[in-house]
Design an enzyme around this catalytic site. Sequence first.
Site, PDB file in Angstrom:
ATOM      1  CG  HIS A  11      -2.486  -6.069   6.241  1.00  0.00           C
ATOM      2  ND1 HIS A  11      -1.607  -5.665   6.991  1.00  0.00           N
ATOM      3  CD2 HIS A  11      -3.108  -7.456   6.811  1.00  0.00           C
ATOM      4  CE1 HIS A  11      -1.578  -6.449   8.228  1.00  0.00           C
ATOM      5  NE2 HIS A  11      -2.394  -7.438   8.151  1.00  0.00           N
ATOM      6  CG  ASP A 148       2.765  -2.340  11.212  1.00  0.00           C
ATOM      7  OD1 ASP A 148       3.496  -2.832  12.180  1.00  0.00           O
ATOM      8  OD2 ASP A 148       3.367  -2.679   9.973  1.00  0.00           O
ATOM      9  CB  ALA A 439     -15.547   8.111   0.920  1.00  0.00           C
ATOM     10  NE  ARG A 523     -14.411   8.170  11.669  1.00  0.00           N
ATOM     11  CZ  ARG A 523     -14.498   7.771  10.247  1.00  0.00           C
ATOM     12  NH1 ARG A 523     -13.951   8.163   9.300  1.00  0.00           N
ATOM     13  NH2 ARG A 523     -15.734   7.208  10.222  1.00  0.00           N
ATOM     14  CB  THR A 554     -20.866   7.490   5.168  1.00  0.00           C
ATOM     15  OG1 THR A 554     -20.344   5.968   5.649  1.00  0.00           O
ATOM     16  CG2 THR A 554     -22.115   7.471   4.498  1.00  0.00           C
TER      17      THR A 554
HETATM   18 FE   LIG Z   1       2.307  -2.423   8.136  1.00  0.00          FE
END
Ligand SMILES: [Fe+2]
Length: 594
Positions: A11, A148, A439, A523, A554
């Site tokens: 990833h 994951d 961020a 959040r 954001t």
């Molecule tokens: Fe992972």
Amino acid sequence: MLILGVSCYFHDAAAALLRDGQLVAAAEEERFSRKKHDFGFPENAIAFCLRSAGIQAADLDYLVFFEKPFLKFERLLLTSMQTFPRSLKVFREAMLTWLGDKIWIRHLIQNKLGLPGEKILFSEHHLSHAASSFLCSPYDEAAILTIDGVGEWATASIGVGKGTGVRLLKEIRFPHSLGLLYSAFTAFLGFEVNEGEYKVMGMAPFGVPNYVDQVKKLIRLHADGSFELDMDYFSFHHSSDQTYNQKFAALFGPARSPEAYFFTERSGYPSYFGEKPSNYNHLCQENQRYADIAASIQVVIEEAVLNLARQAHRETGSKNLCMAGGVALNSVANGRVLRETPFEGLYIQPAAGDAGGALGAALFGYHTVLGQPRSFVMEHAYWGEEHSAAQTEEFLKSNGIAYERCANEEELIARCVESLAAGQVLGWQQGRFEWGPRALGNRSIIADPRRAEMKETVNLKIKFREPFRPFAPSVLVERAAEYFELGAGDGKYPSRFMLNVTPVRADKQALVPATTHVDGTGRVQTVAREWNPRYYSLIESFGQLTGVPVLLNTSFNLRGEPIVNTPAQAYSTFARSGIDLLVLGDYLVRKERS
Ligand SMILES: [Fe+2]
């Protein structure tokens, strides 16, 4: 001692550098290569880490890679054989890339960095995740939970950390995976896998979880935290481009088209979608089904995460929990872990996904393998590159951009607060960029959360993103409990890294409408003066002027682009969007209005 951790070829690629156990620098490759979720060899991130420490690759004592390529190769090989001949296409593709590059990682690193083979060590994927959280947490002992899509074989693990040791006690193996289950729904709901998972989470509160029974046909959850997928509904184990199959679609109806606008009766039809379609009511109903499906998978994932967390508590008896892995970025589930499990403390470092594996590999090498004592706690996320005033001024001058330089921080903050209160939107670039996907006040777009229309303004003029995704509130840590129902166990970390979705207090929701989601949650990011004094001052001054110590925050990027790094990237984003005021360190650039 200098140890570099590297994660890539899966990833998000990243690098992290430790000097005598202290983190010097950590960054994802995408911030340099400008390729979102870049998973290639992180040459730029490595060069940045070495530069930050003032060293060459030859000075490294060790490089630790975040997973074991041969084990992963074995998993691909065996899985392909089990599902042959359906898997022929994915098998061919995998062999080409694996035999071309991935399996020979030691050799490749030797070539790229000129390191001798004996300096290159390998951790394991979930061990790296576990280490990435526990070994930089404030706890001397803790339960560990990693969840994951998949690593080599493991997809979730329960472990324990004590001192410099990290041990995995139990694992769940491929193909049974909460991450891959969530990704199948991400694809079904018309979003890109490994990118759109946040969108599913954002869509869920518009729905009612009345597809839970159907979702539970796909996954069996056990009280001991373990779970099994019914593989009759999936294709990810034998296909490289399909995660779910016809049987899955028969259960949930037609998949959502990626191009379709999402709106429900509750969300309304935003003006920037253009004219209302003639079949508006029909489309509302269709979308409601998708929102209900999103709500259902979200609820089941939360239940699975809570089961695992409770089991981790039973097995370890610890009062602290460290979480990592892509699913630990599901901040709605994290909020419930905080509020509904016996754990008193929860730590999740900001790069909880695979990028964080680079950090975990380095920490694992230094502490667990070499037995060196711990002296580092990751208290903040600001480990990326920074740009000096001289570099910023040089950029502005050489491009003929009109700017003002503020004489001091007081003046800078006063100008910014004035703009915010007047309804302007700021592009805010300060200091070192953040480690991880969020961020947190150094590469942020900032606006006034008190204005209900700000959600639409920022979506329409700047982010060009789906209207159902909420914007986050940044709040002074001392004032957070006035506005948000933080869990009893919420020390500081999950919220400091914006990894906790929590109810906004009923009497405060109307005060911050632009950062309160449709279900009354936020959040939240708590901001402490100690870890980001300039951002803290900005929120504090805004609070003094308006009575509300909260800002809408954001990430500073346009849709589909990585978050900005340099002044040039920040300026380019400012110029191509409706941001009113660009703040580069002490420099202000205003939009020329014609
Ligand atoms: Fe992972």
